[in-house]
Write a protein that holds these residues in place. Structure first.
Motif, PDB file in Angstrom:
ATOM      1  N   GLY A 120      26.952  44.690  34.954  1.00  0.00           N
ATOM      2  CA  GLY A 120      27.974  43.934  35.671  1.00  0.00           C
ATOM      3  C   GLY A 120      29.294  44.624  35.907  1.00  0.00           C
ATOM      4  N   ILE A 121      29.423  45.925  35.601  1.00  0.00           N
ATOM      5  CA  ILE A 121      30.726  46.570  35.714  1.00  0.00           C
ATOM      6  C   ILE A 121      31.286  46.489  37.128  1.00  0.00           C
ATOM      7  N   ASP A 122      30.463  46.762  38.138  1.00  0.00           N
ATOM      8  CA  ASP A 122      30.975  46.762  39.506  1.00  0.00           C
ATOM      9  C   ASP A 122      31.205  45.345  40.027  1.00  0.00           C
ATOM     10  N   VAL A 123      30.425  44.376  39.544  1.00  0.00           N
ATOM     11  CA  VAL A 123      30.653  42.981  39.914  1.00  0.00           C
ATOM     12  C   VAL A 123      31.989  42.504  39.362  1.00  0.00           C
ATOM     13  N   LEU A 176      22.858  40.461  29.766  1.00  0.00           N
ATOM     14  CA  LEU A 176      24.021  41.266  29.388  1.00  0.00           C
ATOM     15  C   LEU A 176      25.168  41.025  30.361  1.00  0.00           C
ATOM     16  N   ALA A 177      24.855  40.993  31.660  1.00  0.00           N
ATOM     17  CA  ALA A 177      25.891  40.794  32.670  1.00  0.00           C
ATOM     18  C   ALA A 177      26.543  39.421  32.539  1.00  0.00           C
ATOM     19  N   LEU A 178      25.746  38.397  32.293  1.00  0.00           N
ATOM     20  CA  LEU A 178      26.305  37.050  32.125  1.00  0.00           C
ATOM     21  C   LEU A 178      27.229  36.985  30.912  1.00  0.00           C
ATOM     22  N   ALA A 179      26.827  37.636  29.824  1.00  0.00           N
ATOM     23  CA  ALA A 179      27.677  37.673  28.640  1.00  0.00           C
ATOM     24  C   ALA A 179      28.977  38.417  28.933  1.00  0.00           C
ATOM     25  N   ASN A 180      28.888  39.509  29.679  1.00  0.00           N
ATOM     26  CA  ASN A 180      30.089  40.275  30.023  1.00  0.00           C
ATOM     27  C   ASN A 180      31.024  39.470  30.916  1.00  0.00           C
ATOM     28  N   ALA A 181      30.454  38.725  31.871  1.00  0.00           N
ATOM     29  CA  ALA A 181      31.285  37.899  32.752  1.00  0.00           C
ATOM     30  C   ALA A 181      32.008  36.820  31.958  1.00  0.00           C
ATOM     31  N   GLU A 182      31.311  36.249  30.977  1.00  0.00           N
ATOM     32  CA  GLU A 182      31.951  35.224  30.139  1.00  0.00           C
ATOM     33  C   GLU A 182      33.079  35.834  29.312  1.00  0.00           C
ATOM     34  N   LYS A 183      32.857  37.012  28.749  1.00  0.00           N
ATOM     35  CA  LYS A 183      33.903  37.673  27.965  1.00  0.00           C
ATOM     36  C   LYS A 183      35.104  38.027  28.834  1.00  0.00           C
TER      37      LYS A 183
END
Length: 263
Positions: free
Chosen positions: A94-97, A122-129
């Motif tokens: 998710g870095i670029d998103v 992993l991306a969903l967790a990163n977006a939440e953080k």
């Protein structure tokens, strides 16, 4: 899809599922042709998070940075604007998103598309953080994008199109989901025109972002066949002998018929 293509796609899925799990356990992911160090790590100047500025990395969850597997920084060249709707093909951790979501602001939206359940989690967790409210992650393949026609203003991607087993379908689908006047801005591995497919395969495997790379001419012709104009392919740094990380830009014309999707 042929059995060989199905096997390649599954190999790619397994590679990036393993990378996601590694990051979730506190490690880092990797892409690229081959390890360059005794610890199996790749040169950070070629693939990975070092291709982003310290300011960009500092605004994101550590897991999003660790999961960066790309060969460039497409958000730096995609000319994202306030209110844009942007789609990242093969969004991984998710870095670029997340970077795109910051640039398009609360009136815009950033979509991430990935076929790997582990990366999506992993991306969903990163977006939440990150507290990102204007992001959405979709499961699917880049050859059959689960969005309607004219859904987005910009499509980005980071070292993913080279992994596709059907690149004409990727270009056709990208063209379809872009609005007229929409922009493509991706980082990808591109080969010198002088290299045959066999010579590319000698320089690295398919899941390592090398064997499946198009040449400069093949990339340009593929985008133009899908309907894109103003195609620019600019190499940025070498990733193997005769192969380069490159920034690819193109535009969907404001007028003219949409191309029919490939059968």
């Amino acid at each position: 899809m042929s059995e060989h293509s199905t096997d390649l796609r599954e190999a790619v899925r397994r590679r990036y599922a393993a990378a996601a799990l590694q990051v979730a356990e506190g490690g880092t992911g990797c892409c690229g042709p081959q390890p360059t160090g005794t610890d199996g790590a790749l040169d950070d100047d070629i693939f990975g998070s070092a291709l982003y500025s310290p300011d960009e990395r500092g605004t994101l969850p550590a897991e999003a940075v660790a999961a960066s597997l790309g060969c460039g920084n497409p958000t730096a060249v995609a000319e994202l604007r306030e209110g844009d709707r942007v789609l990242d093909l093969g969004s991984g951790g998710g870095i670029d998103v997340l970077l795109s979501a910051r640039r398009v602001g609360p009136t815009g939206r950033a979509y991430g598309l990935d076929m790997t359940d582990e990366m999506l989690r992993l991306a969903l967790a990163n977006a939440e953080k990150a507290g990102a409210a204007n992001v959405e992650f979709l499961k699917g393949t880049i050859e059959a994008i689960p969005l309607p026609a004219h859904a987005v203003d910009v499509v980005i991607s980071n070292c993913v199109i080279n992994l596709s087993v059907d690149k004409p379908a990727v270009f056709a689908e990208t063209f379809r989901v872009l609005r007229p006047g929409g922009r493509l801005g991706v980082s990808d591995v591109v080969a010198d025109d002088s290299l045959t497919a066999g010579q590319r395969a000698e320089r690295g495997d398919y899941v390592g972002c090398i064997a499946g790379a198009l040449s400069f001419t093949e990339y340009r012709e593929g985008l133009e066949a899908a309907g894109f104009t103003d195609v620019e392919i600019t190499p940025t740094h070498p990733v193997a002998d005769g192969m380069h990380s490159a920034l690819v830009r193109a535009t969907k014309p404001l007028t003219g018929p949409d191309r029919a999707p490939l059968a």
